[in-house]
Design a protein around this motif. Sequence first.
Motif, PDB file in Angstrom:
ATOM      1  N   LEU A 133       0.833  -1.199   0.000  1.00  0.00           N
ATOM      2  CA  LEU A 133       0.000   0.000   0.000  1.00  0.00           C
ATOM      3  C   LEU A 133       0.872   1.256   0.000  1.00  0.00           C
ATOM      4  O   LEU A 133       0.595   2.212  -0.738  1.00  0.00           O
ATOM      5  N   LEU A 134       1.923   1.267   0.811  1.00  0.00           N
ATOM      6  CA  LEU A 134       2.851   2.409   0.801  1.00  0.00           C
ATOM      7  C   LEU A 134       3.447   2.600  -0.590  1.00  0.00           C
ATOM      8  O   LEU A 134       3.543   3.734  -1.092  1.00  0.00           O
ATOM      9  N   ASP A 135       3.837   1.502  -1.234  1.00  0.00           N
ATOM     10  CA  ASP A 135       4.395   1.594  -2.593  1.00  0.00           C
ATOM     11  C   ASP A 135       3.360   2.166  -3.554  1.00  0.00           C
ATOM     12  O   ASP A 135       3.683   3.020  -4.393  1.00  0.00           O
ATOM     13  N   HIS A 136       2.132   1.696  -3.456  1.00  0.00           N
ATOM     14  CA  HIS A 136       1.058   2.182  -4.328  1.00  0.00           C
ATOM     15  C   HIS A 136       0.847   3.684  -4.152  1.00  0.00           C
ATOM     16  O   HIS A 136       0.598   4.402  -5.135  1.00  0.00           O
ATOM     17  N   LEU A 137       0.972   4.155  -2.929  1.00  0.00           N
ATOM     18  CA  LEU A 137       0.757   5.571  -2.634  1.00  0.00           C
ATOM     19  C   LEU A 137       1.992   6.421  -2.914  1.00  0.00           C
ATOM     20  O   LEU A 137       1.929   7.652  -2.835  1.00  0.00           O
ATOM     21  N   GLY A 138       3.100   5.771  -3.233  1.00  0.00           N
ATOM     22  CA  GLY A 138       4.334   6.500  -3.493  1.00  0.00           C
ATOM     23  C   GLY A 138       4.977   7.033  -2.224  1.00  0.00           C
ATOM     24  O   GLY A 138       5.690   8.041  -2.268  1.00  0.00           O
ATOM     25  N   LEU A 139       4.765   6.342  -1.098  1.00  0.00           N
ATOM     26  CA  LEU A 139       5.299   6.785   0.182  1.00  0.00           C
ATOM     27  C   LEU A 139       6.431   5.873   0.628  1.00  0.00           C
ATOM     28  O   LEU A 139       6.290   4.649   0.624  1.00  0.00           O
TER      29      LEU A 139
END
Length: 320
Positions: A133-139
Amino acid sequence: MKFILIPAISVGIFFAIAFVLILSQPPKGFVSAETLDFPEGDSGAPVSDLLTFTARDGATLGYRDIAGTGSGDMILVHGSGWHGAAYEPLAQAISQRCGYRVIVPDLRGHGPLADPRGDIAYVGQLEDDLADLLDHLGLDRAVFAGHSSGGGLVIRFAGGAHGARMDRAVLIAPFLKYNAPTATEGSVWARPLTRRIVGLSMLNAVGIRALNGLTVIEFNLPETVRATEQGQWATASYSHRLNTGYAPRSDYLADVAALPPFLLLAGSDDAAFRPFEYEPVMSGASTNGRYEILPGLGHLGILDAAETTEAIADFLGCPK
Protein backbone atom coordinates in the motif's frame (compact mmCIF):
# COMPACT_ATOMS: atom_id res chain seq x y z
CA MET A 1 14.12 -52.78 16.80
CA LYS A 2 13.00 -51.06 20.01
CA PHE A 3 15.28 -48.11 19.21
CA ILE A 4 13.21 -47.59 16.06
CA LEU A 5 9.84 -48.21 17.69
CA ILE A 6 10.29 -45.74 20.56
CA PRO A 7 10.85 -42.67 18.32
CA ALA A 8 8.05 -43.82 16.00
CA ILE A 9 5.64 -44.18 18.90
CA SER A 10 6.66 -40.76 20.24
CA VAL A 11 6.01 -39.17 16.85
CA GLY A 12 2.66 -40.93 16.63
CA ILE A 13 1.65 -39.70 20.08
CA PHE A 14 2.72 -36.15 19.19
CA PHE A 15 0.54 -36.07 16.09
CA ALA A 16 -2.34 -37.81 17.84
CA ILE A 17 -2.35 -35.16 20.55
CA ALA A 18 -2.17 -32.34 18.00
CA PHE A 19 -5.09 -33.68 15.95
CA VAL A 20 -7.22 -34.45 19.01
CA LEU A 21 -6.73 -30.87 20.21
CA ILE A 22 -7.66 -29.48 16.79
CA LEU A 23 -10.73 -31.65 16.29
CA SER A 24 -12.03 -31.34 19.85
CA GLN A 25 -12.90 -27.65 19.56
CA PRO A 26 -14.80 -26.79 16.36
CA PRO A 27 -16.16 -23.25 15.89
CA LYS A 28 -19.72 -22.69 17.07
CA GLY A 29 -20.22 -18.94 16.75
CA PHE A 30 -19.91 -16.46 19.59
CA VAL A 31 -22.81 -14.28 20.65
CA SER A 32 -23.09 -12.93 24.19
CA ALA A 33 -25.29 -10.26 25.74
CA GLU A 34 -22.17 -8.73 27.26
CA THR A 35 -19.99 -7.12 24.59
CA LEU A 36 -17.96 -4.02 23.76
CA ASP A 37 -19.29 -0.46 23.86
CA PHE A 38 -20.70 -0.43 20.33
CA PRO A 39 -22.47 2.86 19.52
CA GLU A 40 -26.25 2.68 19.37
CA GLY A 41 -27.87 2.82 15.93
CA ASP A 42 -26.32 2.73 12.49
CA SER A 43 -23.39 5.06 11.87
CA GLY A 44 -24.36 5.12 8.22
CA ALA A 45 -22.45 4.79 4.98
CA PRO A 46 -18.85 6.03 4.79
CA VAL A 47 -18.26 9.44 3.25
CA SER A 48 -15.17 8.48 1.23
CA ASP A 49 -15.16 6.15 -1.76
CA LEU A 50 -13.50 2.76 -1.47
CA LEU A 51 -10.37 2.84 -3.65
CA THR A 52 -8.30 -0.19 -4.58
CA PHE A 53 -4.71 -1.24 -5.12
CA THR A 54 -3.06 -4.43 -6.31
CA ALA A 55 -0.94 -6.36 -3.82
CA ARG A 56 2.17 -8.33 -4.79
CA ASP A 57 0.16 -11.54 -5.25
CA GLY A 58 -2.29 -9.83 -7.62
CA ALA A 59 -5.11 -9.49 -5.08
CA THR A 60 -7.29 -6.38 -5.17
CA LEU A 61 -7.45 -4.73 -1.74
CA GLY A 62 -9.46 -1.71 -0.61
CA TYR A 63 -8.60 1.51 1.19
CA ARG A 64 -10.05 4.96 1.85
CA ASP A 65 -8.04 8.12 1.27
CA ILE A 66 -8.87 11.13 3.42
CA ALA A 67 -6.95 14.02 1.88
CA GLY A 68 -5.10 16.52 4.02
CA THR A 69 -3.23 19.75 3.45
CA GLY A 70 0.16 18.12 3.08
CA SER A 71 1.29 18.10 6.73
CA GLY A 72 2.04 14.39 6.74
CA ASP A 73 0.83 10.89 5.93
CA MET A 74 -0.78 8.37 8.25
CA ILE A 75 -1.86 4.75 7.78
CA LEU A 76 -4.75 4.02 10.18
CA VAL A 77 -5.26 0.28 10.80
CA HIS A 78 -8.67 -1.00 11.95
CA GLY A 79 -9.29 -3.51 14.72
CA SER A 80 -10.35 -7.15 14.64
CA GLY A 81 -13.63 -8.12 13.00
CA TRP A 82 -14.18 -4.66 11.59
CA HIS A 83 -13.03 -2.69 8.52
CA GLY A 84 -11.71 0.70 7.48
CA ALA A 85 -15.05 2.46 6.93
CA ALA A 86 -15.83 2.29 10.65
CA TYR A 87 -12.65 4.28 11.34
CA GLU A 88 -13.40 7.09 8.90
CA PRO A 89 -14.72 9.49 11.58
CA LEU A 90 -11.39 9.28 13.44
CA ALA A 91 -9.49 9.61 10.16
CA GLN A 92 -11.51 12.68 9.22
CA ALA A 93 -10.93 14.22 12.65
CA ILE A 94 -7.15 13.73 12.42
CA SER A 95 -7.07 15.06 8.86
CA GLN A 96 -9.08 18.16 9.76
CA ARG A 97 -7.15 18.81 12.98
CA CYS A 98 -3.62 18.17 11.68
CA GLY A 99 -3.82 18.41 7.90
CA TYR A 100 -2.60 14.82 7.59
CA ARG A 101 -3.53 12.64 4.69
CA VAL A 102 -5.02 9.60 6.42
CA ILE A 103 -5.19 6.28 4.58
CA VAL A 104 -7.54 3.68 6.06
CA PRO A 105 -7.09 0.23 4.50
CA ASP A 106 -9.41 -2.73 4.65
CA LEU A 107 -6.96 -5.41 5.70
CA ARG A 108 -6.97 -8.55 3.60
CA GLY A 109 -9.85 -10.81 4.62
CA HIS A 110 -11.96 -7.85 5.80
CA GLY A 111 -14.47 -5.37 4.43
CA PRO A 112 -16.66 -5.50 1.32
CA LEU A 113 -13.92 -6.93 -0.92
CA ALA A 114 -12.90 -9.77 1.40
CA ASP A 115 -12.16 -12.92 -0.61
CA PRO A 116 -11.92 -15.14 1.31
CA ARG A 117 -13.26 -13.48 4.45
CA GLY A 118 -11.32 -14.05 7.67
CA ASP A 119 -8.28 -15.65 6.04
CA ILE A 120 -4.93 -14.84 4.44
CA ALA A 121 -2.46 -16.99 2.53
CA TYR A 122 0.46 -16.93 4.99
CA VAL A 123 1.54 -15.41 8.28
CA GLY A 124 3.16 -12.08 7.44
CA GLN A 125 0.91 -11.30 4.47
CA LEU A 126 -0.77 -8.38 6.25
CA GLU A 127 2.63 -6.76 6.75
CA ASP A 128 3.48 -7.25 3.08
CA ASP A 129 0.11 -5.76 2.11
CA LEU A 130 0.79 -2.62 4.15
CA ALA A 131 4.19 -2.25 2.49
CA ASP A 132 2.52 -2.69 -0.92
CA LEU A 133 0.00 0.00 0.00
CA LEU A 134 2.85 2.41 0.80
CA ASP A 135 4.39 1.59 -2.59
CA HIS A 136 1.06 2.18 -4.33
CA LEU A 137 0.76 5.57 -2.63
CA GLY A 138 4.33 6.50 -3.49
CA LEU A 139 5.30 6.79 0.18
CA ASP A 140 8.63 5.70 1.56
CA ARG A 141 7.54 6.19 5.18
CA ALA A 142 4.44 7.16 7.11
CA VAL A 143 3.03 7.47 10.61
CA PHE A 144 1.25 4.23 11.50
CA ALA A 145 -1.76 4.23 13.81
CA GLY A 146 -3.80 1.22 14.89
CA HIS A 147 -6.61 0.32 17.26
CA SER A 148 -6.91 -2.93 19.20
CA SER A 149 -5.64 -5.74 16.94
CA GLY A 150 -4.75 -3.00 14.45
CA GLY A 151 -2.43 -1.60 17.10
CA GLY A 152 -1.00 -5.08 17.54
CA LEU A 153 -0.35 -5.26 13.79
CA VAL A 154 1.42 -1.88 13.92
CA ILE A 155 3.68 -3.27 16.66
CA ARG A 156 4.33 -6.39 14.59
CA PHE A 157 5.07 -4.27 11.51
CA ALA A 158 7.69 -2.31 13.48
CA GLY A 159 9.52 -5.51 14.37
CA GLY A 160 9.33 -7.02 10.88
CA ALA A 161 11.02 -6.69 7.52
CA HIS A 162 9.28 -3.39 6.69
CA GLY A 163 9.68 -1.69 10.06
CA ALA A 164 12.00 1.03 8.76
CA ARG A 165 9.04 2.45 6.83
CA MET A 166 7.32 3.51 10.04
CA ASP A 167 8.04 7.10 11.01
CA ARG A 168 6.11 7.23 14.29
CA ALA A 169 3.30 5.16 15.78
CA VAL A 170 -0.01 5.78 17.52
CA LEU A 171 -1.31 2.75 19.43
CA ILE A 172 -4.93 2.92 20.61
CA ALA A 173 -5.69 0.18 23.15
CA PRO A 174 -3.46 -2.26 21.25
CA PHE A 175 -3.55 -6.05 21.55
CA LEU A 176 -0.17 -7.28 22.79
CA LYS A 177 -0.60 -11.04 23.35
CA TYR A 178 -3.04 -13.42 24.95
CA ASN A 179 -0.59 -13.97 27.83
CA ALA A 180 0.48 -10.35 28.30
CA PRO A 181 -0.43 -8.61 31.59
CA THR A 182 -2.76 -6.36 29.55
CA ALA A 183 -5.00 -9.31 28.64
CA THR A 184 -8.26 -9.88 30.47
CA GLU A 185 -9.85 -13.16 31.51
CA GLY A 186 -13.03 -14.14 29.70
CA SER A 187 -13.07 -11.55 26.93
CA VAL A 188 -16.47 -10.08 26.04
CA TRP A 189 -15.30 -9.61 22.45
CA ALA A 190 -13.23 -12.59 21.31
CA ARG A 191 -13.43 -16.32 22.01
CA PRO A 192 -10.20 -18.08 21.06
CA LEU A 193 -10.43 -21.81 20.35
CA THR A 194 -7.48 -22.46 22.62
CA ARG A 195 -7.13 -26.22 22.17
CA ARG A 196 -7.25 -25.82 18.41
CA ILE A 197 -4.60 -23.07 18.54
CA VAL A 198 -2.32 -25.28 20.63
CA GLY A 199 -2.72 -28.22 18.23
CA LEU A 200 -2.04 -26.09 15.16
CA SER A 201 0.96 -24.49 16.87
CA MET A 202 2.34 -27.97 17.51
CA LEU A 203 2.03 -28.82 13.81
CA ASN A 204 3.54 -25.49 12.78
CA ALA A 205 6.52 -26.16 15.05
CA VAL A 206 7.41 -29.17 12.88
CA GLY A 207 6.73 -27.34 9.61
CA ILE A 208 3.18 -28.55 8.92
CA ARG A 209 1.03 -25.58 7.90
CA ALA A 210 -1.61 -27.23 5.73
CA LEU A 211 -4.33 -26.73 8.36
CA ASN A 212 -3.59 -23.07 9.11
CA GLY A 213 -6.77 -22.03 7.31
CA LEU A 214 -8.90 -23.50 10.10
CA THR A 215 -10.89 -21.10 12.28
CA VAL A 216 -9.28 -20.42 15.67
CA ILE A 217 -11.05 -17.33 17.03
CA GLU A 218 -14.63 -16.04 16.93
CA PHE A 219 -15.93 -12.53 17.66
CA ASN A 220 -19.00 -11.37 19.51
CA LEU A 221 -20.90 -9.42 16.87
CA PRO A 222 -24.41 -8.79 18.24
CA GLU A 223 -27.30 -9.00 15.82
CA THR A 224 -27.94 -5.28 16.32
CA VAL A 225 -24.44 -4.62 14.99
CA ARG A 226 -24.65 -7.14 12.14
CA ALA A 227 -27.90 -5.49 10.99
CA THR A 228 -26.29 -2.09 10.42
CA GLU A 229 -24.94 -0.99 7.04
CA GLN A 230 -21.35 -1.29 8.22
CA GLY A 231 -22.12 -4.47 10.14
CA GLN A 232 -22.75 -6.36 6.90
CA TRP A 233 -19.00 -6.03 6.16
CA ALA A 234 -17.91 -7.32 9.55
CA THR A 235 -15.85 -10.50 9.91
CA ALA A 236 -16.99 -12.97 12.57
CA SER A 237 -13.98 -15.32 12.75
CA TYR A 238 -10.32 -15.71 11.77
CA SER A 239 -8.16 -18.51 10.52
CA HIS A 240 -5.01 -19.50 12.42
CA ARG A 241 -2.71 -17.75 9.95
CA LEU A 242 -4.71 -14.51 9.98
CA ASN A 243 -5.01 -14.52 13.77
CA THR A 244 -1.26 -15.12 14.10
CA GLY A 245 -0.28 -12.51 11.52
CA TYR A 246 -2.57 -9.85 13.00
CA ALA A 247 -0.71 -9.73 16.33
CA PRO A 248 2.81 -9.14 17.61
CA ARG A 249 5.11 -12.15 17.53
CA SER A 250 5.45 -14.54 20.47
CA ASP A 251 8.25 -12.36 21.83
CA TYR A 252 6.00 -9.32 21.66
CA LEU A 253 8.38 -7.16 23.68
CA ALA A 254 10.99 -7.54 20.92
CA ASP A 255 8.47 -6.02 18.52
CA VAL A 256 7.73 -3.28 21.07
CA ALA A 257 11.46 -2.56 21.31
CA ALA A 258 11.55 -1.98 17.54
CA LEU A 259 8.91 0.77 17.66
CA PRO A 260 9.90 4.31 16.71
CA PRO A 261 8.63 7.13 18.97
CA PHE A 262 5.05 6.20 19.83
CA LEU A 263 1.95 7.36 21.67
CA LEU A 264 -0.19 4.81 23.48
CA LEU A 265 -3.77 5.77 24.29
CA ALA A 266 -6.31 3.72 26.22
CA GLY A 267 -9.60 4.46 27.97
CA SER A 268 -9.83 3.95 31.71
CA ASP A 269 -13.04 1.92 31.18
CA ASP A 270 -11.67 -0.39 28.48
CA ALA A 271 -13.42 -3.78 28.78
CA ALA A 272 -11.13 -5.59 26.34
CA PHE A 273 -7.73 -4.96 27.96
CA ARG A 274 -6.21 -3.76 31.23
CA PRO A 275 -5.31 -0.18 30.33
CA PHE A 276 -3.13 0.59 33.34
CA GLU A 277 -0.81 -2.34 32.55
CA TYR A 278 0.46 -0.96 29.22
CA GLU A 279 3.13 1.34 30.60
CA PRO A 280 4.58 -1.09 33.17
CA VAL A 281 4.81 -3.81 30.52
CA MET A 282 6.05 -1.83 27.53
CA SER A 283 8.31 0.76 29.14
CA GLY A 284 10.78 -1.95 30.11
CA ALA A 285 11.25 -2.81 26.42
CA SER A 286 11.31 0.72 24.98
CA THR A 287 11.90 4.26 26.16
CA ASN A 288 10.24 5.66 23.01
CA GLY A 289 6.70 5.64 24.39
CA ARG A 290 4.30 8.23 25.74
CA TYR A 291 1.31 6.80 27.63
CA GLU A 292 -2.05 8.43 28.25
CA ILE A 293 -5.12 6.93 29.92
CA LEU A 294 -8.27 8.85 28.96
CA PRO A 295 -10.85 8.90 31.78
CA GLY A 296 -14.31 7.43 31.25
CA LEU A 297 -13.70 6.00 27.79
CA GLY A 298 -14.22 2.40 26.68
CA HIS A 299 -12.57 0.25 24.04
CA LEU A 300 -14.66 1.58 21.15
CA GLY A 301 -15.78 4.89 22.60
CA ILE A 302 -12.19 6.11 22.56
CA LEU A 303 -12.29 6.24 18.75
CA ASP A 304 -14.88 9.03 18.61
CA ALA A 305 -13.66 11.07 21.57
CA ALA A 306 -12.33 14.59 21.02
CA GLU A 307 -9.67 13.86 23.65
CA THR A 308 -8.25 11.15 21.39
CA THR A 309 -7.87 13.50 18.43
CA GLU A 310 -6.26 16.15 20.63
CA ALA A 311 -3.80 13.68 22.17
CA ILE A 312 -2.78 12.49 18.70
CA ALA A 313 -2.46 16.08 17.47
CA ASP A 314 -0.22 16.95 20.41
CA PHE A 315 1.97 13.91 19.80
CA LEU A 316 2.30 14.76 16.10
CA GLY A 317 3.10 18.39 16.88
CA CYS A 318 0.09 19.75 15.01
CA PRO A 319 -0.48 23.52 15.40
CA LYS A 320 -3.24 24.48 17.82
